[in-house]
Design a protein around this motif. Sequence first.
Motif, PDB file in Angstrom:
ATOM      1  N   GLY A 163      31.927  39.601  39.549  1.00 38.93           N
ATOM      2  CA  GLY A 163      32.490  39.390  38.486  1.00 38.93           C
ATOM      3  C   GLY A 163      32.853  40.283  37.387  1.00 38.93           C
ATOM      4  N   PHE A 164      33.255  41.782  37.885  1.00 39.55           N
ATOM      5  CA  PHE A 164      33.742  42.804  37.019  1.00 39.55           C
ATOM      6  C   PHE A 164      35.057  42.327  36.696  1.00 39.55           C
ATOM      7  CE2 PHE A 164      30.354  45.134  39.189  1.00 39.55           C
ATOM      8  CZ  PHE A 164      29.494  45.582  38.088  1.00 39.55           C
ATOM      9  N   VAL A 165      35.869  41.576  37.639  1.00 36.62           N
ATOM     10  CA  VAL A 165      37.243  41.229  37.235  1.00 36.62           C
ATOM     11  C   VAL A 165      37.277  39.818  37.893  1.00 36.62           C
ATOM     12  CG1 VAL A 165      38.085  42.340  39.395  1.00 36.62           C
ATOM     13  CG2 VAL A 165      39.437  41.859  37.567  1.00 36.62           C
ATOM     14  N   LEU A 205      42.772  52.124  41.083  1.00 41.29           N
ATOM     15  CA  LEU A 205      42.206  52.294  39.723  1.00 41.29           C
ATOM     16  C   LEU A 205      42.837  51.379  38.696  1.00 41.29           C
ATOM     17  CD1 LEU A 205      40.140  54.136  38.067  1.00 41.29           C
ATOM     18  CD2 LEU A 205      42.195  55.683  37.675  1.00 41.29           C
ATOM     19  N   ALA A 206      41.676  50.873  38.116  1.00 40.72           N
ATOM     20  CA  ALA A 206      41.963  50.010  36.876  1.00 40.72           C
ATOM     21  C   ALA A 206      41.442  50.366  35.710  1.00 40.72           C
ATOM     22  CB  ALA A 206      41.614  48.236  36.992  1.00 40.72           C
ATOM     23  N   GLY A 207      42.106  51.020  34.860  1.00 38.66           N
ATOM     24  CA  GLY A 207      41.413  51.755  33.496  1.00 38.66           C
ATOM     25  C   GLY A 207      41.685  53.015  33.725  1.00 38.66           C
ATOM     26  N   PRO A 208      41.059  53.885  32.914  1.00 41.98           N
ATOM     27  CA  PRO A 208      40.599  53.235  31.413  1.00 41.98           C
ATOM     28  C   PRO A 208      41.698  52.799  30.739  1.00 41.98           C
ATOM     29  CG  PRO A 208      39.792  55.536  31.642  1.00 41.98           C
ATOM     30  CD  PRO A 208      40.736  55.186  32.904  1.00 41.98           C
ATOM     31  N   GLY A 209      41.696  51.658  29.913  1.00 41.69           N
ATOM     32  CA  GLY A 209      42.759  50.951  29.294  1.00 41.69           C
ATOM     33  C   GLY A 209      43.484  50.151  30.064  1.00 41.69           C
ATOM     34  N   PRO A 210      44.672  49.600  29.694  1.00 40.28           N
ATOM     35  CA  PRO A 210      45.415  48.628  30.408  1.00 40.28           C
ATOM     36  C   PRO A 210      46.377  49.552  31.404  1.00 40.28           C
ATOM     37  CG  PRO A 210      46.394  48.794  28.248  1.00 40.28           C
ATOM     38  CD  PRO A 210      45.090  49.697  28.226  1.00 40.28           C
ATOM     39  N   VAL A 211      46.009  50.292  32.182  1.00 37.82           N
ATOM     40  CA  VAL A 211      46.588  51.057  33.275  1.00 37.82           C
ATOM     41  C   VAL A 211      46.146  50.616  34.636  1.00 37.82           C
ATOM     42  CG1 VAL A 211      47.099  53.421  33.749  1.00 37.82           C
ATOM     43  CG2 VAL A 211      46.667  52.798  31.538  1.00 37.82           C
ATOM     44  N   ILE A 212      47.021  50.815  35.815  1.00 38.18           N
ATOM     45  CA  ILE A 212      46.542  50.864  37.104  1.00 38.18           C
ATOM     46  C   ILE A 212      47.374  52.047  37.613  1.00 38.18           C
ATOM     47  CG2 ILE A 212      46.323  48.301  37.076  1.00 38.18           C
ATOM     48  CD1 ILE A 212      48.767  47.919  38.706  1.00 38.18           C
ATOM     49  N   SER A 255      51.612  55.626  42.607  1.00 33.52           N
ATOM     50  CA  SER A 255      52.078  54.449  41.823  1.00 33.52           C
ATOM     51  C   SER A 255      51.106  54.410  40.462  1.00 33.52           C
ATOM     52  CB  SER A 255      52.133  53.131  42.457  1.00 33.52           C
ATOM     53  OG  SER A 255      52.977  53.043  43.575  1.00 33.52           O
ATOM     54  N   ARG A 256      51.682  54.178  39.342  1.00 34.98           N
ATOM     55  CA  ARG A 256      51.149  54.425  37.913  1.00 34.98           C
ATOM     56  C   ARG A 256      51.994  53.629  37.011  1.00 34.98           C
ATOM     57  NH1 ARG A 256      49.398  59.921  35.675  1.00 34.98           N
ATOM     58  NH2 ARG A 256      47.680  58.734  34.684  1.00 34.98           N
ATOM     59  N   PHE A 257      51.396  52.455  36.462  1.00 36.36           N
ATOM     60  CA  PHE A 257      52.009  51.469  35.453  1.00 36.36           C
ATOM     61  C   PHE A 257      50.823  51.284  34.377  1.00 36.36           C
ATOM     62  CE2 PHE A 257      54.324  50.738  39.455  1.00 36.36           C
ATOM     63  CZ  PHE A 257      55.509  50.991  39.158  1.00 36.36           C
ATOM     64  N   ALA A 258      51.506  51.097  33.204  1.00 33.46           N
ATOM     65  CA  ALA A 258      50.705  50.664  32.008  1.00 33.46           C
ATOM     66  C   ALA A 258      51.581  49.781  31.435  1.00 33.46           C
ATOM     67  CB  ALA A 258      50.349  52.026  31.176  1.00 33.46           C
ATOM     68  N   LEU A 259      50.909  48.895  30.432  1.00 37.23           N
ATOM     69  CA  LEU A 259      51.561  47.980  29.487  1.00 37.23           C
ATOM     70  C   LEU A 259      52.556  48.567  28.635  1.00 37.23           C
ATOM     71  CD1 LEU A 259      48.598  45.260  28.792  1.00 37.23           C
ATOM     72  CD2 LEU A 259      50.382  45.276  30.635  1.00 37.23           C
ATOM     73  N   ARG A 275      53.034  42.858  34.823  1.00 35.71           N
ATOM     74  CA  ARG A 275      52.463  43.021  33.288  1.00 35.71           C
ATOM     75  C   ARG A 275      51.047  42.181  33.468  1.00 35.71           C
ATOM     76  NH1 ARG A 275      54.690  45.928  29.431  1.00 35.71           N
ATOM     77  NH2 ARG A 275      53.325  44.286  27.956  1.00 35.71           N
ATOM     78  N   HIS A 276      51.229  40.906  34.042  1.00 33.84           N
ATOM     79  CA  HIS A 276      50.082  40.002  33.900  1.00 33.84           C
ATOM     80  C   HIS A 276      48.895  40.367  35.108  1.00 33.84           C
ATOM     81  CE1 HIS A 276      47.681  36.322  35.113  1.00 33.84           C
ATOM     82  NE2 HIS A 276      47.692  36.200  33.755  1.00 33.84           N
ATOM     83  N   PHE A 277      49.435  41.225  35.861  1.00 31.28           N
ATOM     84  CA  PHE A 277      48.464  41.783  37.138  1.00 31.28           C
ATOM     85  C   PHE A 277      47.669  42.902  36.282  1.00 31.28           C
ATOM     86  CE2 PHE A 277      47.185  44.732  40.268  1.00 31.28           C
ATOM     87  CZ  PHE A 277      46.288  44.209  41.060  1.00 31.28           C
ATOM     88  N   ILE A 278      48.329  43.617  35.604  1.00 29.11           N
ATOM     89  CA  ILE A 278      47.593  44.742  35.084  1.00 29.11           C
ATOM     90  C   ILE A 278      46.616  44.283  33.978  1.00 29.11           C
ATOM     91  CG2 ILE A 278      47.707  46.649  33.474  1.00 29.11           C
ATOM     92  CD1 ILE A 278      50.461  47.229  35.094  1.00 29.11           C
ATOM     93  N   GLN A 279      47.038  43.172  33.239  1.00 32.37           N
ATOM     94  CA  GLN A 279      46.211  42.623  32.204  1.00 32.37           C
ATOM     95  C   GLN A 279      44.975  41.958  32.812  1.00 32.37           C
ATOM     96  OE1 GLN A 279      49.095  40.068  30.522  1.00 32.37           O
ATOM     97  NE2 GLN A 279      49.262  40.954  28.648  1.00 32.37           N
ATOM     98  N   THR A 280      45.053  41.433  33.937  1.00 28.26           N
ATOM     99  CA  THR A 280      44.019  40.678  34.748  1.00 28.26           C
ATOM    100  C   THR A 280      43.060  41.878  35.351  1.00 28.26           C
ATOM    101  OG1 THR A 280      45.356  39.007  35.509  1.00 28.26           O
ATOM    102  CG2 THR A 280      43.370  39.456  36.837  1.00 28.26           C
ATOM    103  N   MET A 281      43.416  42.875  35.806  1.00 27.48           N
ATOM    104  CA  MET A 281      42.675  43.834  36.307  1.00 27.48           C
ATOM    105  C   MET A 281      41.810  45.068  35.256  1.00 27.48           C
ATOM    106  SD  MET A 281      42.797  43.940  39.662  1.00 27.48           S
ATOM    107  CE  MET A 281      41.779  45.383  39.760  1.00 27.48           C
TER     108      MET A 281
END
Length: 287
Positions: A163-165, A205-212, A255-259, A275-281
């Motif tokens: 349940g971490f994500v 990698l999910a984080g730190p912050g709203p970044v994958i 590949s690197r993306f942030a909100l 965007r929704h995927f990043i928020q989810t992760m």
Amino acid sequence: MTRAAGGCLLVIGGHEDREHGKDVLDRFLELSGGAGAPIVVVTAASTAPDKVWAIYKRAFAALGATDVRPLHLGGPGEAGYAAMAQAIHRAGGVFLSGGDQKRLLRCLAGTPVEAALHAALERGACIAGTSAGASALAARMLAGGYTSLQPLKGAVTLAAGLGFVGGVVIDQHFAQRHRLARLMSVIAEHPHCYGVGIDEDTALLAGPGPVIEVLGAGSVTILDGRAMESNVEEIRRHARPRLLDVRVHLLPSRSRFALEESADGKIQAAPESLRHFIQTMTTKSET
């Protein structure tokens, strides 16, 4: 609720390089605080924990890590869980090894160690999982079934994970074991979840912050069935479902993306489709 600013998940597709450049493990060490940071290797998913520990002990030592310790768990009734939890409370990074995710959950679920893992992420630690350890990071994990050449109703079963994500189901060894159809079987019956397939020697990698970010040698495949049209409810078990309007994203290494675009321009703003995927992760699971 977004996780603590420094906390992150490193979701590894298995068979990460432990002999040569060790790029994925090196990044884990960096995210955990560097060579002197306390690192814990959890071997509960394996039936040969000493062998697994020897492999990672050697790999992390070669990277210069000086404070790495194993955490072998036999089951929820095992003595010493409080002391094991204390080791995680002081850790900058925790690494969940591969094996069997069901075994891992039998050992961890409801214990002080599981609670300590969640507390560690919230205070800013890096929680990594490889292979079975990767699948177990999600609120729902693959627990049974088989790999078929095409999506089939009932081909896989899910069970509660750590349940971490929430809102994702993670599959590993993805390209190497031809698991696209298996992951499509998952989203056919669970369209509210993203299917995330991670290749070997590759990590999301999910984080730190709203970044994958994707790192390592391969790619991450994301299946998005939220707008999908399907007849899965109408067909018999083991029949092929009709799946319309399934989105597939393929993110290669680097590949690197942030909100939002980073101030230095090194991380670009994600397209609307991600965007929704990043928020989810990168959001604390409420599942």
